[in-house]
Design an enzyme around this catalytic site. Structure first.
Site, PDB file in Angstrom:
ATOM      1  N   ARG A  69     -36.891 -68.806  54.859  1.00 41.02           N
ATOM      2  CA  ARG A  69     -38.072 -68.403  54.110  1.00 41.02           C
ATOM      3  C   ARG A  69     -38.121 -66.880  54.041  1.00 41.02           C
ATOM      4  O   ARG A  69     -37.767 -66.184  55.001  1.00 41.02           O
ATOM      5  CB  ARG A  69     -39.362 -68.929  54.773  1.00 41.02           C
ATOM      6  CG  ARG A  69     -39.628 -70.411  54.533  1.00 41.02           C
ATOM      7  CD  ARG A  69     -39.962 -70.684  53.080  1.00 41.02           C
ATOM      8  NE  ARG A  69     -40.324 -72.057  52.811  1.00 41.02           N
ATOM      9  CZ  ARG A  69     -39.487 -73.012  52.424  1.00 41.02           C
ATOM     10  NH1 ARG A  69     -38.200 -72.717  52.290  1.00 41.02           N
ATOM     11  NH2 ARG A  69     -39.917 -74.234  52.176  1.00 41.02           N
ATOM     12  N   GLU A 108     -41.527 -64.929  46.150  1.00 42.27           N
ATOM     13  CA  GLU A 108     -40.646 -65.359  45.066  1.00 42.27           C
ATOM     14  C   GLU A 108     -41.409 -66.211  44.050  1.00 42.27           C
ATOM     15  O   GLU A 108     -42.351 -66.912  44.405  1.00 42.27           O
ATOM     16  CB  GLU A 108     -39.453 -66.145  45.628  1.00 42.27           C
ATOM     17  CG  GLU A 108     -39.855 -67.395  46.402  1.00 42.27           C
ATOM     18  CD  GLU A 108     -38.677 -68.051  47.115  1.00 42.27           C
ATOM     19  OE1 GLU A 108     -38.605 -69.299  47.062  1.00 42.27           O
ATOM     20  OE2 GLU A 108     -37.851 -67.340  47.731  1.00 42.27           O
ATOM     21  N   HIS A 115     -33.114 -69.043  45.264  1.00 42.76           N
ATOM     22  CA  HIS A 115     -33.603 -70.162  46.090  1.00 42.76           C
ATOM     23  C   HIS A 115     -32.994 -71.489  45.624  1.00 42.76           C
ATOM     24  O   HIS A 115     -33.694 -72.414  45.201  1.00 42.76           O
ATOM     25  CB  HIS A 115     -35.126 -70.243  46.060  1.00 42.76           C
ATOM     26  CG  HIS A 115     -35.688 -71.000  47.234  1.00 42.76           C
ATOM     27  ND1 HIS A 115     -36.966 -70.810  47.711  1.00 42.76           N
ATOM     28  CD2 HIS A 115     -35.152 -71.959  48.027  1.00 42.76           C
ATOM     29  CE1 HIS A 115     -37.192 -71.616  48.740  1.00 42.76           C
ATOM     30  NE2 HIS A 115     -36.090 -72.326  48.949  1.00 42.76           N
TER      31      HIS A 115
END
Length: 326
Positions: free
Chosen positions: A245, A274, A292
Site C-alpha cells: 500500500r 493513487e 497498481h
C-alpha cells in the site's frame, strides 16, 4: 449473525465491472445490480443506491472516506470487498454498525509476488529508462560505462511483512541466489521463511537490505514506516520496491533519497492517493512505475470476484463467510 432469507432473494449492488464469468454467476445467484459500463460511482451515489440493496460488492478503487459506513442505510448487512487489503473500509465502524465485511485473501498471492519480482528486476536493471531509450531512438547513446543498472543475483533482500505474499516473494527470490531477511510481527513457521533470517525489529533488518520489498498490510503501525529514518539505515545504493500500500511509504523521504542518490532506484506498484500520485515520481529516471496491477490477470481477477460471491452466498445462507473480517 442475521441474514436475508437466501441468496436468490438478496439484492447486491456491484460497484464496478467484473470478469464475465463472475458477473454471470452473481446475476444467477442474486438480484444483482451490475455496472456493465464500469462507470466509477461517487460515495454519495453508492450510498443513494445502497438503500435498495442488502449487500454491496465493492473494490479498493472505490474511494469511500471515513463517513461512508456510518451513512449506510439499515438495509445493508454485508460488504464484500474485491481486494485483500481493506484500508479503504473502517472495520471498527462496520462492526459497530453490525455490517459483515469480507475480503479475498489467498487468490492473488502469486500474481502480486510476480509483480514484486518484476519491480525488483525492473528497478535494478533500468527497465523504464531502457524502454524510453529504445522508443525515443536513443539506443546509440549507450556506452560501455553508461547507462548501467544494478545486479540482482546474489544480493540481499529484506522483506517487510512475511505473510502469504512475502513468503511467495522469498520463494521466487531464492531462484536468484538472494540472501533473504524478513521482519514481521512474529516469526513464521519453520519452512515458510524459505531460508530467510528473522529480525524482530524492522530497524535491525535494514542494514542487511540491498533490496527492500514492502509486503505488509497498511495498519496504524506500518503507515509511514518507510521514512527518512528507516531509509537512512539502508545501505547506500539500496533499492526499494512496494506492492503493498502506498501509505506505508513517506513520499517526501523516498523521493528525496532517490534524488540524492542515497537510494539507487525504486519500483512502485502502489502509491499514496493513487491514481493522483505525487508528480515528482514521474520526473525521476530511477523509478520503475506501475499502475497498481499486482492482481491484474484474468485468472486472478476472476478468482477474487468468485471469492466475493462465495462469501456473499455463505452469508445469505446464514453461514459464517470464510473470509469474514468483522
Amino acid at each position: 449473525m442475521m441474514a436475508a432469507a437466501g441468496p436468490e432473494r438478496a439484492r447486491i449492488l456491484v460497484t464496478r465491472k467484473m470478469m464475465p464469468d463472475a458477473e454471470r454467476r452473481i446475476a444467477a445467484s442474486f438480484r444483482a445490480s451490475l455496472n456493465p459500463d464500469d462507470r466509477p460511482m461517487s460515495p454519495a451515489e453508492i450510498l443513494a443506491r445502497a438503500a435498495e440493496h442488502d449487500g454491496i460488492l465493492l473494490t479498493s478503487f472505490d474511494k469511500l472516506g471515513p463517513d461512508f459506513i456510518p451513512a449506510l442505510p439499515p438495509s445493508i448487512r454485508i460488504i464484500a470487498t474485491h481486494s485483500v487489503g481493506y484500508d479503504h473500509l473502517s472495520i471498527p465502524q462496520a462492526r459497530e454498525k453490525g455490517i459483515a465485511v469480507t475480503n479475498t485473501p489467498g487468490v492473488l498471492t502469486d500474481a502480486t509476488a510476480d509483480i514484486a519480482l518484476l519491480l525488483i528486476l525492473g528497478a535494478a536493471r533500468g527497465a523504464s529508462w531502457g524502454d524510453r531509450m529504445v522508443r525515443e531512438n536513443r539506443w546509440g547513446d549507450t556506452t560501455l560505462v553508461s547507462p548501467l543498472g544494478h545486479d540482482v543475483s546474489g544480493r540481499r533482500l529484506g522483506i517487510l511483512g512475511m505473510g502469504r505474499i512475502g513468503q511467495a516473494v522469498a520463494k521466487r527470490a531464492r531462484a536468484f541466489g538472494m540472501a533473504l531477511h524478513y521482519h514481521s510481527r512474529r516469526p513464521v513457521a519453520a519452512g515458510d521463511e524459505h531460508g530467510a533470517r528473522y529480525h524482530a525489529r524492522f530497524e535491525d533488518m535494514l542494514p542487511h537490505c540491498d533490496f527492500l520489498s514492502i509486503n505488509c498490510a497498511s495498519t496504524p503501525e506500518t503507515r509511514g514506516i518507510v521514512n527518512a529514518a528507516s531509509i537512512a539505515l539502508l545501505p547506500d545504493g539500496a533499492i526499494v520496491v512496494n506492492t503493498a500500500r502506498g501509505d506505508i511509504v513517506d513520499d517526501d523521504a523516498l523521493i528525496g533519497a532517490l534524488a540524492s542518490g542515497k537510494l539507487a532506484a525504486a519500483g512502485l506498484d502502489v502509491f499514496r492517493g493513487e491514481p493522483r500520485i505525487d508528480p515528482r515520481y514521474r520526473a525521476l529516471d530511477n523509478v520503475f512505475l506501475l499502475p497498481h496491477i499486482g492482481s491484474a490477470t484474468p485468472g486472478t481477477r476472476s478468482a477474487m470476484a468468485h471469492k466475493c460471491i462465495d462469501n456473499l452466498e455463505q452469508f445469505f445462507r446464514g453461514e459464517r463467510p470464510a473470509d469474514l473480517l468483522t
